[in-house]
Motif scaffolding. Sequence first.
Motif, PDB file in Angstrom:
ATOM      1  N   SER A  79       0.842  -1.211   0.000  1.00 28.80           N
ATOM      2  CA  SER A  79       0.000   0.000   0.000  1.00 28.80           C
ATOM      3  C   SER A  79       0.879   1.264   0.000  1.00 28.80           C
ATOM      4  CB  SER A  79      -0.927   0.004   1.218  1.00 28.80           C
ATOM      5  OG  SER A  79      -0.151  -0.029   2.393  1.00 28.80           O
ATOM      6  N   LYS A 129       2.158   1.802  -3.405  1.00 24.77           N
ATOM      7  CA  LYS A 129       1.084   2.357  -4.245  1.00 24.77           C
ATOM      8  C   LYS A 129       0.937   3.851  -3.993  1.00 24.77           C
ATOM      9  CE  LYS A 129      -2.035  -1.303  -5.599  1.00 24.77           C
ATOM     10  NZ  LYS A 129      -3.292  -1.965  -5.364  1.00 24.77           N
ATOM     11  N   GLU A 130       0.954   4.218  -2.710  1.00 26.39           N
ATOM     12  CA  GLU A 130       0.777   5.636  -2.358  1.00 26.39           C
ATOM     13  C   GLU A 130       1.912   6.479  -2.941  1.00 26.39           C
ATOM     14  OE1 GLU A 130       0.757   6.450   1.852  1.00 26.39           O
ATOM     15  OE2 GLU A 130       1.041   8.587   1.374  1.00 26.39           O
TER      16      GLU A 130
END
Length: 469
Positions: free
Chosen positions: A285, A288-289
Amino acid sequence: MGGRVLLQKGKLMMFRKISLIMAFTYGLIIIVTIALLNVILVYTYQENQIAKNEDKYVQYAKIIANIAKDELEDTMTLNGIIRENSRGIEGRVLVLTGEGKVLADNYTYYIGKYVSNTEIIKVLAKEQKAIGYYIEDNRHIMTAVVPIVQNRGSRSLVLISTYVDWLFEDIRELRNQAAIISILAAILAIVLSYVFGKRISGPVEKLTKASEDILNGKLDTKVDIQRADEIGKLAETFNKMSEELYKIDTNRRRFISDVSHELKTPLTSIKALIESLIDGNNEISVYKEYLGDINGEMDRLSLLVKSLLTVTRLEELELKREPVSICAEVESITKLFTPLLKQKDINLEVICAEEVTIFADRGMFREVLINIIDNAIKYGKYNGNIIVNCGKAEKAYLKVSDNGIGIDEKDLPYVFDVFYRADKSRRRDTGGSGIGLYIVRKIIELHGWSISVKSEAKAGTEFLIEFSD
Ligand code: ADP
């Protein structure tokens, strides 16, 4: 060989200086003119004086001939009469027979002697008068001979000879004076021409030196020439040109440094994001950020590069002007913004008071509209209003007003500058690069139009474009 080259060089050097060329040319013209004038004057004066003097003595001789013609038989009486009548004449008066025998002499000496000269021979050969000039003991003598006309046809003569040194003295003096005047006039002409030439060549030299300085990179070089004539005007234009060159160069440098700075910021944050991803053992995550952030920075970079390309294109492009309807273009552009308007729930109203056609480069005009309307949406508030108003008052105009965040008074003068953003911290949310209004200003300038902005912080902003024909 060497000598000839040197001479040639010398010649060239002289004719490379305006002052010397002028001094030489005008000096020569004046010398030739005055010399010619003097020769003509002296010659005419000389001829005139000689003719006058000759006339005078021929006249005397004729008077004497007239008086003597009835007294030729009586030498005593004749001599008395001649002496009596010669008093006013400065010279020798002789009365001669056709054989050259002197019958009378106002100074007695020649009486009974025989005299002959060219003039006597000419008059004996039936000429009505004869005049001759002689030099004796360094003195100039003029001789005038006329016939004494008698009924019986035999020819006697009157001869008058007189000193004419004064005549030649006069002429020589005149000639000398003329020569002195000629020389003085030529010197004056040379000096004045040189001085005037210097007045031209001095500033030209200054301008040449200043041009060389500019050529060597000293772009703000100025010349100090205060004159009201063409050279003064040239110097003034030169100074304006160097000022403009300096401004252009400074702007170019600032632009390059601004561009580098603008490119550096996203590149630095991209690098920082990537480095933290490389270093850390992160959750998917986080990857992704961070990649999302990197993508955002990349978008901004490509927008910036696109805008920069537009700026460079503007510098090179030639305007392709054509009749463009303001209202039609506004309608067409506002349609493009429908999704954005919806997103912020902004109401955009177009008021076209009358159909106005301007003469513009259509593509560039659309670029202006896009930038200004895009800003009005970007800096407009949610649920706000935008009014696009066009028509014709004194000039054709276009107004775009919004009731958005407005621009602070201190920022207002700079909004058209390149990379200027009123609130730099907002860059991230709006994605602004500060190039949009700079492009707008350039396009407006290229067309010769004008643009102004009125704004109040937190109340709204209004851009006004006025078109000139
Ligand atoms: P940007 O890409 O940042 O929008 P612009 O050159 O278009 O660059 O505008 C320069 C700055 O002028 C903007 O950053 C913004 O601060 C201000 N500005 C322009 N238009 C408006 C507007 N309609 N309302 C408020 N501020 C504006």
